[in-house]
Design an enzyme around this catalytic site. Structure first.
Site, mmCIF file in Angstrom:
data_model
loop_
_atom_site.group_PDB
_atom_site.id
_atom_site.type_symbol
_atom_site.label_atom_id
_atom_site.label_comp_id
_atom_site.label_asym_id
_atom_site.label_seq_id
_atom_site.Cartn_x
_atom_site.Cartn_y
_atom_site.Cartn_z
ATOM 1 N N ILE A 82 0.821 -1.219 0.000
ATOM 2 C CA ILE A 82 0.000 0.000 0.000
ATOM 3 C C ILE A 82 0.857 1.272 0.000
ATOM 4 C CG2 ILE A 82 -0.310 0.331 2.506
ATOM 5 C CD1 ILE A 82 -3.349 0.687 1.869
ATOM 6 N N ASN A 140 -2.556 2.215 15.687
ATOM 7 C CA ASN A 140 -2.983 1.894 17.056
ATOM 8 C C ASN A 140 -3.520 3.174 17.690
ATOM 9 O OD1 ASN A 140 -0.609 3.294 18.244
ATOM 10 N ND2 ASN A 140 0.496 1.602 17.283
ATOM 11 N N GLY A 153 4.053 -4.051 11.066
ATOM 12 C CA GLY A 153 3.138 -4.254 9.953
ATOM 13 C C GLY A 153 3.009 -3.041 9.052
ATOM 14 N N VAL A 154 1.786 -2.829 8.592
ATOM 15 C CA VAL A 154 1.555 -1.786 7.595
ATOM 16 C C VAL A 154 1.825 -0.400 8.185
ATOM 17 C CG1 VAL A 154 -0.950 -1.556 8.010
ATOM 18 C CG2 VAL A 154 -0.017 -1.134 5.737
ATOM 19 N N ASP A 155 1.579 -0.233 9.470
ATOM 20 C CA ASP A 155 1.823 1.046 10.156
ATOM 21 C C ASP A 155 3.302 1.434 10.041
ATOM 22 O OD1 ASP A 155 1.555 3.218 11.829
ATOM 23 O OD2 ASP A 155 0.799 2.107 13.552
ATOM 24 N N SER A 191 -6.774 -4.892 10.952
ATOM 25 C CA SER A 191 -6.909 -5.819 12.106
ATOM 26 C C SER A 191 -6.550 -7.280 11.816
ATOM 27 C CB SER A 191 -8.320 -5.779 12.726
ATOM 28 O OG SER A 191 -8.512 -4.602 13.473
ATOM 29 N N THR A 192 -6.161 -7.599 10.582
ATOM 30 C CA THR A 192 -5.942 -9.026 10.272
ATOM 31 C C THR A 192 -4.506 -9.482 10.503
ATOM 32 O OG1 THR A 192 -5.427 -8.672 7.935
ATOM 33 C CG2 THR A 192 -7.746 -8.966 8.520
ATOM 34 N N GLY A 193 -3.634 -8.569 10.948
ATOM 35 C CA GLY A 193 -2.243 -8.939 11.214
ATOM 36 C C GLY A 193 -2.037 -9.125 12.707
ATOM 37 N N VAL A 194 -1.308 -8.200 13.307
ATOM 38 C CA VAL A 194 -1.015 -8.248 14.742
ATOM 39 C C VAL A 194 -2.301 -8.312 15.580
ATOM 40 C CG1 VAL A 194 0.046 -6.938 16.631
ATOM 41 C CG2 VAL A 194 1.164 -7.010 14.410
#
Ligand code: ADP
Length: 176
Positions: free
Chosen positions: A17, A30, A38-40, A123-126
């Site tokens: 992304i 968060n 992750g993506v963050d 929400s599908t990762g960590v």
């Protein structure tokens, strides 16, 4: 995979992304807007420190809500930071909070008159949300929103791995 909902193209792709050139990309943040894995982490690394400076000024974001910063060095001009729920078995309002994260992000894009937005699988990762249910909620919330709002031209889900992409395709086919 690509479908049209009202006047909006809804597209699913596999990819990173941080490379998207939509007006906004959505960050699975968060609630402290503190950055993370992750993506963050990927978005802050690719976008540079100005995004975190803006996040610090905003201070935080409750689960299910969304805030916006500029996109720093990203191709996207804006980053919408939304906070999905940590999955704790499904009895803690997770489904409603996940739907809210998508809806509030879409509303924020509309209110800023943006034409295109890209989402990761929030929400599908960590945060461990079961993938198929998260995909169904993501897609159903988006489709319901687009049936009532025609201002966005493109909503794209950018799924990082092939399993996530395949599950989103499967769930979209079921919803159509
Ligand atoms: P959360 O804490 O909301 O679960 P994560 O970042 O851990 O967020 O995971 C959410 C999804 O984002 C996962 O499917 C993960 O594989 C995916 N992801 C990680 N990096 C990227 C990226 N650069 N582009 C798109 N999706 C990504």
């Amino acid at each position: 995979m690509e479908v049209v909902i009202g006047k909006t193209t809804l597209s699913l792709i596999q990819g990173d992304i941080t490379q998207e050139d939509t007006d906004a990309i959505v960050n699975a943040a968060n609630s402290r807007l503190a950055g993370g894995a992750g993506v963050d982490g990927a978005i802050h690394r690719a976008g540079g420190p100005s995004i975190m400076e803006e996040c610090r000024k905003i201070g935080g974001c409750p689960t299910g809500q969304a805030v916006i910063t500029t996109g720093g060095n990203l191709k996207a001009r804006w980053v919408i930071h939304t906070v999905g729920p940590v999955y704790q078995g499904g009895g803690k309002g997770e489904a409603g909070l996940l739907a809210s994260a998508y809806r509030e992000s879409l509303k924020l894009a509309s209110s800023r008159k943006l034409k295109s937005i890209a989402f990761p699988a929030i929400s599908t990762g960590v945060y461990s949300y079961p993938l198929a249910e998260a995909a169904r909620i993501a897609l159903k919330t988006t489709i319901d929103y687009l049936r009532d709002h025609s201002d966005l031209e493109l909503v794209r889900f950018v799924l990082f791995d092939s399993r996530t992409y395949d599950v989103f395709v499967e769930e979209l086919k079921k919803l159509l």
